[in-house]
Motif scaffolding. Structure first.
Motif, PDB file in Angstrom:
ATOM      1  N   ALA A   4      -4.788 -81.852 -39.799  1.00  0.00           N
ATOM      2  CA  ALA A   4      -5.007 -81.268 -38.481  1.00  0.00           C
ATOM      3  C   ALA A   4      -5.190 -79.762 -38.593  1.00  0.00           C
ATOM      4  O   ALA A   4      -6.056 -79.185 -37.931  1.00  0.00           O
ATOM      5  N   LEU A  50      -4.743 -85.090 -33.314  1.00  0.00           N
ATOM      6  CA  LEU A  50      -5.239 -85.904 -34.423  1.00  0.00           C
ATOM      7  C   LEU A  50      -4.540 -87.261 -34.444  1.00  0.00           C
ATOM      8  O   LEU A  50      -5.191 -88.299 -34.629  1.00  0.00           O
ATOM      9  N   HIS A  51      -3.237 -87.258 -34.212  1.00  0.00           N
ATOM     10  CA  HIS A  51      -2.484 -88.513 -34.203  1.00  0.00           C
ATOM     11  C   HIS A  51      -3.010 -89.456 -33.115  1.00  0.00           C
ATOM     12  O   HIS A  51      -3.207 -90.651 -33.355  1.00  0.00           O
ATOM     13  N   SER A  52      -3.274 -88.921 -31.923  1.00  0.00           N
ATOM     14  CA  SER A  52      -3.758 -89.785 -30.842  1.00  0.00           C
ATOM     15  C   SER A  52      -5.160 -90.312 -31.147  1.00  0.00           C
ATOM     16  O   SER A  52      -5.472 -91.459 -30.845  1.00  0.00           O
ATOM     17  N   TRP A  53      -5.998 -89.490 -31.784  1.00  0.00           N
ATOM     18  CA  TRP A  53      -7.340 -89.960 -32.163  1.00  0.00           C
ATOM     19  C   TRP A  53      -7.254 -91.093 -33.172  1.00  0.00           C
ATOM     20  O   TRP A  53      -7.955 -92.101 -33.050  1.00  0.00           O
ATOM     21  N   VAL A  54      -6.408 -90.927 -34.164  1.00  0.00           N
ATOM     22  CA  VAL A  54      -6.261 -91.953 -35.200  1.00  0.00           C
ATOM     23  C   VAL A  54      -5.696 -93.229 -34.588  1.00  0.00           C
ATOM     24  O   VAL A  54      -6.179 -94.337 -34.861  1.00  0.00           O
ATOM     25  N   SER A  55      -4.697 -93.093 -33.738  1.00  0.00           N
ATOM     26  CA  SER A  55      -4.105 -94.272 -33.091  1.00  0.00           C
ATOM     27  C   SER A  55      -5.129 -95.007 -32.250  1.00  0.00           C
ATOM     28  O   SER A  55      -5.223 -96.239 -32.292  1.00  0.00           O
ATOM     29  N   ARG A  56      -5.900 -94.266 -31.480  1.00  0.00           N
ATOM     30  CA  ARG A  56      -6.922 -94.875 -30.625  1.00  0.00           C
ATOM     31  C   ARG A  56      -7.986 -95.564 -31.469  1.00  0.00           C
ATOM     32  O   ARG A  56      -8.425 -96.663 -31.149  1.00  0.00           O
ATOM     33  N   ALA A  57      -8.389 -94.943 -32.568  1.00  0.00           N
ATOM     34  CA  ALA A  57      -9.402 -95.543 -33.427  1.00  0.00           C
ATOM     35  C   ALA A  57      -8.889 -96.836 -34.045  1.00  0.00           C
ATOM     36  O   ALA A  57      -9.624 -97.822 -34.138  1.00  0.00           O
ATOM     37  N   ARG A  58      -7.636 -96.852 -34.456  1.00  0.00           N
ATOM     38  CA  ARG A  58      -7.069 -98.065 -35.042  1.00  0.00           C
ATOM     39  C   ARG A  58      -6.934 -99.176 -34.000  1.00  0.00           C
ATOM     40  O   ARG A  58      -7.173-100.348 -34.284  1.00  0.00           O
ATOM     41  N   ARG A  59      -6.577 -98.789 -32.786  1.00  0.00           N
ATOM     42  CA  ARG A  59      -6.356 -99.769 -31.723  1.00  0.00           C
ATOM     43  C   ARG A  59      -7.672-100.319 -31.187  1.00  0.00           C
ATOM     44  O   ARG A  59      -7.824-101.515 -30.977  1.00  0.00           O
ATOM     45  N   PRO A 111     -13.061 -94.046 -31.979  1.00  0.00           N
ATOM     46  CA  PRO A 111     -12.268 -92.855 -31.691  1.00  0.00           C
ATOM     47  C   PRO A 111     -12.676 -92.134 -30.416  1.00  0.00           C
ATOM     48  O   PRO A 111     -11.919 -91.367 -29.874  1.00  0.00           O
TER      49      PRO A 111
END
Length: 81
Positions: free
Chosen positions: A2, A12-21, A25
Motif C-alpha cells: 500500500a 488496499l485491504h478492501s480492494w483485495v477483499s472485494r476482488a476475492r469475494r 476489484p
C-alpha cells in the motif's frame, strides 16, 4: 505494498477483499457467469434491446438538434448581410 502504491492500507485491504469475494476489484456486484454456448440470457437480451432503442432515440435527437443548429447558422448568416 500500500505504501508503494501511495494509498492507505485499509483501502488496499478492501480492494483485495472485494476482488476475492466478487471476482472484480472495481465492482460491488459479483461477476456474472457467462451462459453456456456464449448465448445471451433473457435478461441480457432485454437489456441489450433497451440500450439499442435508447441509442436510436439519442441518435434521432442528435440529428434533430443538428438540423436546428444549421437553421440557426443560416438565419444568422442572412441576418448579418
Amino acid at each position: 505494498m500500500a505504501e508503494d502504491l501511495g494509498i492507505h492500507p485499509g483501502t488496499l485491504h478492501s480492494w483485495v477483499s472485494r476482488a476475492r469475494r466478487n471476482g472484480s476489484p472495481s465492482s460491488d456486484r459479483p461477476v456474472a457467469e457467462p451462459s453456456p454456448g456464449g448465448r445471451l440470457r433473457e435478461s441480457e437480451r432485454a437489456e441489450l434491446e433497451r440500450l439499442r432503442a435508447e441509442a436510436r432515440e439519442k441518435d434521432k435527437r442528435i440529428r434533430e438538434l443538428e438540423m436546428e443548429r444549421d437553421v440557426c447558422k443560416r438565419f444568422v448568416a442572412l441576418w448579418v448581410k
